[in-house]
Design a protein around this motif. Structure first.
Motif, PDB file in Angstrom:
ATOM      1  N   GLY A 135       0.812  -1.209   0.000  1.00 29.43           N
ATOM      2  CA  GLY A 135       0.000   0.000   0.000  1.00 29.43           C
ATOM      3  C   GLY A 135       0.844   1.257   0.000  1.00 29.43           C
ATOM      4  N   ASP A 136       1.934   1.243   0.771  1.00 33.31           N
ATOM      5  CA  ASP A 136       2.823   2.405   0.812  1.00 33.31           C
ATOM      6  C   ASP A 136       3.558   2.592  -0.512  1.00 33.31           C
ATOM      7  N   MET A 186       1.093   4.432  -2.660  1.00 36.98           N
ATOM      8  CA  MET A 186       0.913   5.822  -2.242  1.00 36.98           C
ATOM      9  C   MET A 186       2.152   6.677  -2.499  1.00 36.98           C
ATOM     10  N   HIS A 192      -3.585  13.106   3.229  1.00 34.41           N
ATOM     11  CA  HIS A 192      -3.285  11.793   2.672  1.00 34.41           C
ATOM     12  C   HIS A 192      -1.779  11.558   2.646  1.00 34.41           C
ATOM     13  N   GLU A 193      -1.390  10.282   2.815  1.00 37.91           N
ATOM     14  CA  GLU A 193       0.024   9.905   2.811  1.00 37.91           C
ATOM     15  C   GLU A 193       0.723  10.276   1.507  1.00 37.91           C
ATOM     16  N   ASP A 203      -8.715  -2.571   4.436  1.00 35.38           N
ATOM     17  CA  ASP A 203      -7.620  -1.633   4.216  1.00 35.38           C
ATOM     18  C   ASP A 203      -6.322  -2.433   4.147  1.00 35.38           C
ATOM     19  N   HIS A 224      -5.077  -1.031  -2.397  1.00 38.60           N
ATOM     20  CA  HIS A 224      -4.366   0.033  -3.115  1.00 38.60           C
ATOM     21  C   HIS A 224      -4.029  -0.395  -4.538  1.00 38.60           C
ATOM     22  N   THR A 264      -8.246   1.884  11.148  1.00 32.84           N
ATOM     23  CA  THR A 264      -7.317   2.837  10.540  1.00 32.84           C
ATOM     24  C   THR A 264      -8.064   4.034   9.952  1.00 32.84           C
ATOM     25  N   THR A 321      -5.024   6.996   4.567  1.00 30.30           N
ATOM     26  CA  THR A 321      -4.490   5.797   3.910  1.00 30.30           C
ATOM     27  C   THR A 321      -5.464   5.102   2.973  1.00 30.30           C
ATOM     28  N   ARG A 322      -6.575   5.741   2.606  1.00 28.75           N
ATOM     29  CA  ARG A 322      -7.445   5.107   1.609  1.00 28.75           C
ATOM     30  C   ARG A 322      -6.727   5.073   0.260  1.00 28.75           C
ATOM     31  N   ARG A 330      -5.379   2.546  15.424  1.00 26.82           N
ATOM     32  CA  ARG A 330      -4.111   1.959  14.995  1.00 26.82           C
ATOM     33  C   ARG A 330      -3.631   0.811  15.884  1.00 26.82           C
TER      34      ARG A 330
END
Length: 355
Positions: A12-13, A16, A129-130, A262, A267, A283, A288-289, A316
């Motif tokens: 996911g990261d 993003m 957002h991230e 999530d 993602h 979360t 983090t969507r 979290r």
């Protein structure tokens, strides 16, 4: 200029942070851009035309002081000019320092500022957002994002053909299908009720004729089996442990809908342009969507969030210390209502998915 981008560790990261990677490339199109990443996301980076080379940091090979020194030596051999460090850990800064990069750019914190040549202050804005945290770091490296953030992954026709073969080998979907990811790696508090996922699958089958394809790693097979057992009417294919991440991306690009927790797979669904419904429990969807801002390919963003709003969320915690009310208060009806809206959006004009 030869730049190393130390990538995030999790799927996911990775998605993003794609706008940050693309901003680096766009700001210096003739430079060499090398990505250092964990082995489980390396094949995703190999799909990106913006990346010139992928180096792998293996937790087994590069563990401990001796392992980190081996990694630093490997990076010295690459003869790169600077490192942009997206993860905020001490170890990433230490490795870049030991590798001798002339320029080392990263966020402050974790006692690592002395190891960086440019320690960027971390500014946390509520509801941000991230995507923008990653973009701010590469802006400190001189990159500027032009246009809306682009979190899309290219899905070539060959990748879709491989995905179809994978689905056929598993028994075939028999028509249109919804992809789903019902697990959540090492984070039970993020997981919506498996029984309710089963009810949701049955409703999607009855109302829209959708079969369901469960995605996940081999370690998530037991969770997938439980969710599949909860579906009494829907046709369910279980691909847990049977697909690489690029193949997961290919399957997602063929799906009429994605529904899941999530997770990194949600993602990827958004990155593939699939109508994406994410159940959020513990979360924060604001941060983090899957990215749902304007898309550079002109297609409408098709991301929806289903969530309950107890006072204790977001928290979290990996495991809920009380009564999991963020999971229990999220009803099948609210998830299905969001799914209906997304399925209706399929009739809006859109560009072809495959490139």
């Amino acid at each position: 200029m030869r730049t190393l981008l130390r990538a995030p560790n999790w799927v996911g990261d990775v998605v993003m942070s794609l706008p940050a990677l693309r901003a680096l490339r766009a700001s210096a199109p003739s430079d060499r851009l090398v990505v250092l990443c964990r082995p489980w996301v390396a094949d995703l980076y190999r799909l990106l035309p913006e990346v010139d080379e992928v180096l792998v940091e293996d937790p087994a090979e590069h563990a401990g002081r001796a392992g980190l020194e081996r990694l630093a030596a490997k990076l010295r051999e690459a003869r790169l000019d600077r490192a942009v460090l997206l993860p905020r850990s001490f170890v990433t800064a230490w490795t870049a320092f030991r590798a001798g990069f002339p320029e080392r750019i990263g966020y402050r914190g974790e006692l690592r500022s002395p190891l960086l040549t440019r320690a960027v202050p971390m500014r946390l804005s509520p509801g941000e957002h991230e995507v923008f945290r990653h973009l701010r770091l590469v802006e400190a490296a001189g990159a500027r994002a032009e246009g809306p953030p682009d979190t899309s992954f290219p899905v070539e026709k060959e990748l879709q053909r491989s995905a179809r073969k994978l689905l056929d080998a598993a028994g075939g979907t028999g028509g249109p299908f919804a992809a789903a990811h019902v697990a959540s790696f090492a984070h039970a508090a993020k997981r919506w009720s498996l029984a309710r996922f089963g009810e949701t699958f049955d409703a999607l089958s009855e109302r829209h004729g959708l079969s369901v394809v469960l995605l996940g790693s081999a370690s998530e097979a037991a969770v997938n089996r439980e969710a599949a057992a909860g579906a009494r009417k829907a046709r369910v294919l279980d691909l847990s442990g049977k697909s690489s991440l690029p193949e997961v991306l290919g399957v997602l690009s063929l799906a009429s809908l994605f529904v899941g927790n999530d997770s990194g797979v949600s993602h990827l669904a958004g990155a593939a342009g699939t109508p994406t419904l994410v159940t959020f429990t513990s979360t924060d969807p604001d941060a983090t969507r899957p990215w749902d801002g304007p898309r550079v390919d002109g297609r409408p963003a098709r991301v929806a969030v289903a969530r309950a709003r107890p006072l204790c969320a977001p928290c979290r915690f990996r495991v809920c210390p009380i009564d999991a009310r963020c999971q229990e208060e999220l009803s099948v009806g609210s998830v299905l209502a969001a799914a209906e809206r997304l399925l209706a959006s399929r009739h809006e004009p859109s560009a072809p998915r495959a490139s």
